[in-house]
Design an enzyme around this catalytic site. Structure first.
Site, PDB file in Angstrom:
ATOM      1  N   GLU A 106       0.816  -1.216   0.000  1.00  0.00           N
ATOM      2  CA  GLU A 106       0.000   0.000   0.000  1.00  0.00           C
ATOM      3  C   GLU A 106       0.847   1.262   0.000  1.00  0.00           C
ATOM      4  OE1 GLU A 106      -0.532  -2.574   2.003  1.00  0.00           O
ATOM      5  OE2 GLU A 106      -2.331  -3.268   0.994  1.00  0.00           O
ATOM      6  N   HIS A 176     -11.794  -5.463   8.153  1.00  0.00           N
ATOM      7  CA  HIS A 176     -12.515  -5.234   6.902  1.00  0.00           C
ATOM      8  C   HIS A 176     -13.720  -4.353   7.143  1.00  0.00           C
ATOM      9  CE1 HIS A 176     -10.177  -8.849   6.062  1.00  0.00           C
ATOM     10  NE2 HIS A 176     -10.303  -8.591   4.790  1.00  0.00           N
TER      11      HIS A 176
END
Lengths: 336, 396
Positions: A106, A176
């Site tokens: 990322e 999540h």
């Protein structure tokens, strides 16, 4: 928030309050519930098509890549269409040098995106889940947000847009389900946008892509399939930093963003029906820079404010809205 | 000799979670155990080396006892994962579930080569390691179903299972590797001759923090074995499409590396023995790549066939399945009979069924515990709930 609680209490007949509010301190199992209420199809943007949230995102990205030859989309697994199918078909249509996968990094994705944007090309980076954005936090806050300022406007990475699925989905648990908008709201130089529906998402995403500032676009993942609306096929933009008043009212202003907008719309309907309380519902849409004028004007009218969001309360964005509103229009707020 | 073997065998078949189970139910057929060999020597694949003069040996000796234990453990893990698959499809397990079947030789081989006082940390595909590090199957399944009998009291779930000297179970890809180096630093500092095995996958191998960790570990000569479980796919991306260099054992560059056949439990064991000795002698860290394969998709929401062919999965299953490999070796070298191994299968199936029964009937953790263990604090403090009338007590 406490003011709103007292407000609602004042609006109720005394006996009803005791029955409605549970014993303070007693934990209760609650289940998240909302039903998505689609907005009517707009007529001013041409032909519309039934789309859910991920399809409206695909449509926006399709429009963006068609219009801007320098636009590229990259991220983990975007080539085959993405884990939420937001980029389906784009690689076939625009080629593998414009829609490509990155390895699992990322920090690398965002840093790389900043680099692309600094040269003037349009970079649309995808972070697979907002929970994974934290390795890139340094790049966003220290590099992207401050580029224009520190170079005296010589360089900027305004053509960078970062998209990430956001918010609770029911089974996501720790990694999540997060809503990290508050972490980024603390950083001047970037814009944060959260749509509530496919119609809003396409317009807001196209505005983010064309906006000359680095933008983070959070997409409520629970709405990817659940939210279906008639969305224009042609590109259109919804202005950033403009909150939308979804329903006018006189007794209390309710502010939310993303999925929670649908929850408070239901609450507003319930309040009207059961308590006779008329609520003004505002979708904030852009978290940073946020539309202080619309919210303050509304609270000046109603005198009460309730803000609801999924993220943790302490340091959540509601605290910023709450303190700003009280700072600006304290005299207009009801005492109970 | 025979009586000793019989006793040893019945102890083995009771499994690591044995607590007062009688041995009598296990023996069905009696046979002459003197007929079996007590041990056998096997040729194992040579490991590829990076910056190492010599590698692990190319032969391994396995005793009958060891073989049966490896077989039972791998079979238990295999059946446990298949049971989890079944429970997930019945929606008794929710959330995310990453299954380990196909990779059993990795965790069993590693456990066979290290001591219980050594430390292990891995990513989210952790059920196998949770078992080999000593958590009984029933607690693993109860954790998956979110019940209070689970090893993390039902609050962790599939990705967050822990036990003594096993630090999880970590959801964020690559984040566990710097932690592993930290554990290794503590091992070095406390000088108890312990090491840390820090595992990660081929997808995580491209994360920046891994390289930061390599540097620190090599600089300070930390007793850490970095193990890359290369199952050829990082979620849906094959290694060729994600990595500029798929020689993950060389990625440590200045750290010596080994590439090991991860489907052969003996190969893994010998390699980890070699690596453990290397680290314990103070020479610093090692990188190890285990070439392995997972039969399931990345998680239960991934069918696993959109980025690879069914034929490929079938081929690995028929040619390189770790349990079949071990079984063939044992039977062909007279270490065990087919019937005996079948008995183990039956016993394992029974254990898994009982564990699944426990996992489905155990109650969920009580709501009062929702706010516990956020901080360590005494006295207990109050945590705000989703609205101002709900408060949770946080005790830790």
């Amino acid at each position: 928030m406490a003011a709103a609680g007292r407000a609602l209490r004042a609006a109720l007949p005394a006996g009803l309050w005791g029955r409605l509010a549970p014993l303070p301190g007693a934990p209760r199992r609650t289940a998240a519930h909302f039903s998505f209420q689609p907005d009517p199809a707009p007529s001013e943007y041409g032909q519309t098509q039934k789309m859910n949230l991920f399809q409206s995102i695909t449509s926006a990205l399709d429009n963006a890549l068609a219009k801007d030859p320098t636009a590229v989309i990259f991220g983990e697994d975007v080539a085959f269409g993405g884990v939420f199918r937001c980029t389906v078909g784009l690689r076939d249509k625009y080629g593998k040098d414009r829609v490509f996968n990155t390895p699992l990094c990322e920090q690398g994705i965002v840093g790389f995106g900043i680099g692309i944007a600094v040269t003037g090309a349009t970079a649309i980076a995808e972070i697979q889940f907002a929970d994974y954005i934290f390795p890139a936090f340094d790049q966003i806050v220290n590099e992207a947000a401050k580029y224009r300022y520190r170079s005296g406007d010589l360089f900027n990475c305004g053509s960078l847009t970062i998209r990430a699925p956001w918010g609770c989905v029911g089974h996501g648990a720790l990694y999540h389900s997060q809503s990290p908008e508050a972490f980024f709201a603390h950083c001047p130089g970037i814009k944060i946008v959260i749509p509530r529906s496919p119609l809003q998402a396409k317009g807001l995403l196209l505005s983010c892509i064309e906006d000359k500032n680095p933008c983070i676009f959070f997409e409520p993942k629970i709405l990817y399939r659940a939210a279906v609306e008639q969305v224009p096929v042609e590109p259109y933009k919804i202005p950033l930093s403009q909150a939308e008043v979804l329903q006018t009212g006189n007794d209390v202003t309710m502010v939310a963003w993303g999925t929670q907008v649908h929850v408070i719309k239901e609450v507003a309907a319930m309040a009207q029906e059961k308590l006779g309380v008329s609520c003004e519902v505002i979708d904030l849409r852009t978290i940073l820079p946020w539309d202080t004028e619309t919210v303050c004007k509304s609270v000046a009218k109603t005198g009460r404010l309730l803000i609801s969001h999924e993220a943790p309360l302490t340091g959540g964005f509601a605290s910023e809205i709450s303190s700003t509103v009280q700072n600006q229009i304290f005299d207009f707020m009801e005492t109970s | 000799m025979r009586k000793m073997l019989l006793a040893a065998l019945s102890r083995l078949l009771q499994g690591p979670a044995a607590a007062g189970r009688t041995a009598s139910r296990v023996m069905v057929a009696s046979r002459n155990y003197g007929d079996f060999a007590s041990e056998a020597k096997f040729e194992i694949k040579q490991c590829d080396l990076h910056h190492l003069e010599a590698g692990p040996p190319t032969t391994a000796v396995m005793t009958r006892e060891e073989g049966l234990q490896y077989y039972k453990t791998m079979q238990t893990i295999r059946r446990m994962e298949l049971k989890s698959d079944q429970l997930y499809k019945q929606k008794i397990i929710r959330g995310f579930c990453h299954l380990y079947d196909g990779q059993e030789a990795c965790c069993v081989g590693i456990e066979a080569a290290i001591k219980p006082t050594d430390h292990v940390i891995t990513a989210y595909r952790a059920h196998g390691f949770t078992y080999t590090r000593g958590v009984p199957v029933r607690e693993i399944l109860a954790e998956l179903t979110g019940r209070k009998g689970g090893c993390a009291k039902g609050k962790g779930g599939s990705m967050h299972m822990y036990t003594k000297n096993f630090y999880g179970g970590n959801g964020i890809v690559g984040a566990q590797v710097p932690l592993g180096a930290g554990i290794a630093l503590a091992c070095k500092y406390f000088a108890k001759n312990e090491i840390c095995v820090a595992l990660y996958g081929d997808g995580a191998a491209n994360q920046g923090q891994i390289f930061e960790t390599y540097n620190m570990a090599a600089l300070w000569k930390l007793p850490c074995i970095f193990v890359c479980e290369n199952n050829r796919y990082g979620m849906g991306t094959s290694v060729e499409r994600a990595a500029a260099s798929t020689d993950y054992y060389k990625r440590g560059y200045f750290i010596p590396g080994l590439r090991v056949d991860g489907m052969d439990v003996l190969c893994v064991r010998e390699a980890v023995k070699f690596a453990a000795e290397y680290c314990r002698s103070g020479k610093g860290p090692l990188v190890m790549e285990l070439q392995t394969y997972r039969y399931h998709g990345h998680s239960m929401s991934d069918p696993g066939i959109s980025y690879r062919t069914r034929e490929e999965i079938q081929e690995v299953r028929s040619k390189s399945d770790p349990i079949t490999l071990l079984k063939d070796r044992m039977v062909n070298n007279n270490l065990a009979s087919v019937e005996e191994l079948k008995e183990i299968d039956v016993a394992v199936r029974k254990e898994i069924e009982e564990a699944a029964q426990f996992a489905t009937t155990d109650p969920e953790p009580p709501l009062e515990e929702l706010g516990h263990h956020i901080y360590f604090n005494e006295p207990p403090f109050e945590v705000r709930g989703p609205n101002q009338w709900i408060k949770y007590k946080s005790v830790s």
